[in-house]
Design a protein around this motif. Sequence first.
Motif, PDB file in Angstrom:
ATOM      1  N   TYR A   5       0.843  -1.193   0.000  1.00  0.00           N
ATOM      2  CA  TYR A   5       0.000   0.000   0.000  1.00  0.00           C
ATOM      3  C   TYR A   5       0.878   1.243   0.000  1.00  0.00           C
ATOM      4  O   TYR A   5       2.038   1.203   0.424  1.00  0.00           O
ATOM      5  N   SER A  20      -7.738   8.629   6.367  1.00  0.00           N
ATOM      6  CA  SER A  20      -7.901   7.827   5.143  1.00  0.00           C
ATOM      7  C   SER A  20      -8.737   8.571   4.106  1.00  0.00           C
ATOM      8  O   SER A  20      -8.451   8.519   2.904  1.00  0.00           O
ATOM      9  N   LYS A  24      -7.549   9.949   0.300  1.00  0.00           N
ATOM     10  CA  LYS A  24      -8.227   9.535  -0.932  1.00  0.00           C
ATOM     11  C   LYS A  24      -8.950  10.682  -1.637  1.00  0.00           C
ATOM     12  O   LYS A  24      -9.221  10.608  -2.839  1.00  0.00           O
ATOM     13  N   ASN A  33     -11.743  10.194  -6.442  1.00  0.00           N
ATOM     14  CA  ASN A  33     -10.845   9.510  -5.526  1.00  0.00           C
ATOM     15  C   ASN A  33      -9.422   9.552  -6.044  1.00  0.00           C
ATOM     16  O   ASN A  33      -9.165   9.348  -7.233  1.00  0.00           O
ATOM     17  N   VAL A  38      -4.681   2.903   0.053  1.00  0.00           N
ATOM     18  CA  VAL A  38      -4.784   3.207   1.483  1.00  0.00           C
ATOM     19  C   VAL A  38      -5.497   2.066   2.187  1.00  0.00           C
ATOM     20  O   VAL A  38      -6.601   1.665   1.784  1.00  0.00           O
ATOM     21  N   VAL A  40      -6.688   0.515   6.141  1.00  0.00           N
ATOM     22  CA  VAL A  40      -6.899   0.798   7.560  1.00  0.00           C
ATOM     23  C   VAL A  40      -7.070  -0.540   8.275  1.00  0.00           C
ATOM     24  O   VAL A  40      -7.985  -1.304   7.952  1.00  0.00           O
ATOM     25  N   ALA A  76     -15.379   6.614   3.757  1.00  0.00           N
ATOM     26  CA  ALA A  76     -14.104   5.952   3.498  1.00  0.00           C
ATOM     27  C   ALA A  76     -14.289   4.759   2.555  1.00  0.00           C
ATOM     28  O   ALA A  76     -13.490   4.547   1.639  1.00  0.00           O
ATOM     29  N   SER A  79     -14.775   5.890  -0.838  1.00  0.00           N
ATOM     30  CA  SER A  79     -13.518   6.412  -1.377  1.00  0.00           C
ATOM     31  C   SER A  79     -12.530   5.299  -1.728  1.00  0.00           C
ATOM     32  O   SER A  79     -11.397   5.581  -2.102  1.00  0.00           O
ATOM     33  N   VAL A  81     -11.164   3.086   0.283  1.00  0.00           N
ATOM     34  CA  VAL A  81     -10.214   2.720   1.326  1.00  0.00           C
ATOM     35  C   VAL A  81     -10.423   1.247   1.634  1.00  0.00           C
ATOM     36  O   VAL A  81     -11.561   0.779   1.748  1.00  0.00           O
ATOM     37  N   GLU A  82      -9.340   0.506   1.779  1.00  0.00           N
ATOM     38  CA  GLU A  82      -9.454  -0.926   2.071  1.00  0.00           C
ATOM     39  C   GLU A  82      -9.382  -1.143   3.580  1.00  0.00           C
ATOM     40  O   GLU A  82      -8.447  -0.666   4.235  1.00  0.00           O
TER      41      GLU A  82
END
Length: 321
Positions: A5, A20, A24, A33, A38, A40, A76, A79, A81-82
């Motif tokens: 990442y 996060s 993004k 985006n 990214v 979390v 998130a 956007s 975010v993983e």
Amino acid sequence: MMKKYDVFIVGAGVAGLYTSIILKKGTPMQVPNEPLGVAVAEATKIGGLTQYAFIQITKKWAFSGSNLIRTLYSEAVQSKVEFLENSGVTKIIKQSNGDFKIQTTNSEFIAKYVVIATGILTFPNILDSSNRFNIGLHTPEEMVKEIVNNYGWKKVLVVGNNENSIAKLTSKLIESKQFNIVSHYLLRTNINFQSQNYGLNEALLKSYDGILFDYNSYKLQNGSTHFLNNLNVTQENGYIKTNAFGETKVSGLFAVGSVTMPISGVPEAIYSGQVTGLYVGHLLEKTTIADPSGRFPFLPREENWKSSFQHKLEQNSDGDA
């Protein structure tokens, strides 16, 4: 092959979630985006301590912490975010090429930058059992009223990770003469992810009607950062020292939210997440999709970051990191 990442964030409370989103989005006003990877990681339940709070900014401006978390999490996810749920970070290693290897309870990952956003209470989801566990946020006198009126506990165990603080709170509860038994128990600051009930054994739990977490104890001694012990990170009582942009003494390693300051709360978490998210985003991508002129309006638009006034602020804060 380990997944890589751009930014790996440890902790999915307010600070981690907002960082996060900023990474993004560039800023919350921008729709597209950013093409940054990214992730979390959260050891327990997304939301941290905020999910149990009722946040009062002023007398007339207050809102539910759980609603705030749902909103931030939703944005998130939108956007891209993983989220790595039930993934407690056990070790972070700085590699010779400058990248970080992050070891979790489930896997290993590589990241160019790491942001620590673990808050102060390592496993706040223990508060799900609200009839047995409570966190003491008020004065001892108010805590006595709350315990007596809301819970009816007669046998109370005060727990925390600062012995002086929990001993003082215990004395105040005893002085109230409202309880049959009041004892205190010092928790280990280095609690592993397999520990149940914060390391309190079942026999001890059965001896009391309820467990009172001493919030003040965690403000004096943060226990959420033990996985950083192998890195040369400057800490004081478990709180991570950073510069004005959230960067630690370890280049590329950042920290945001209440893990960096004894004064905690949603406004502070959002502010630090915004500053660090914009700064790290600038290091990765000088411009954004929505605003090619730069990460407007918070960071300068100079092509040469090193000559900007913002960078001078960074230099001036290096001695504090």
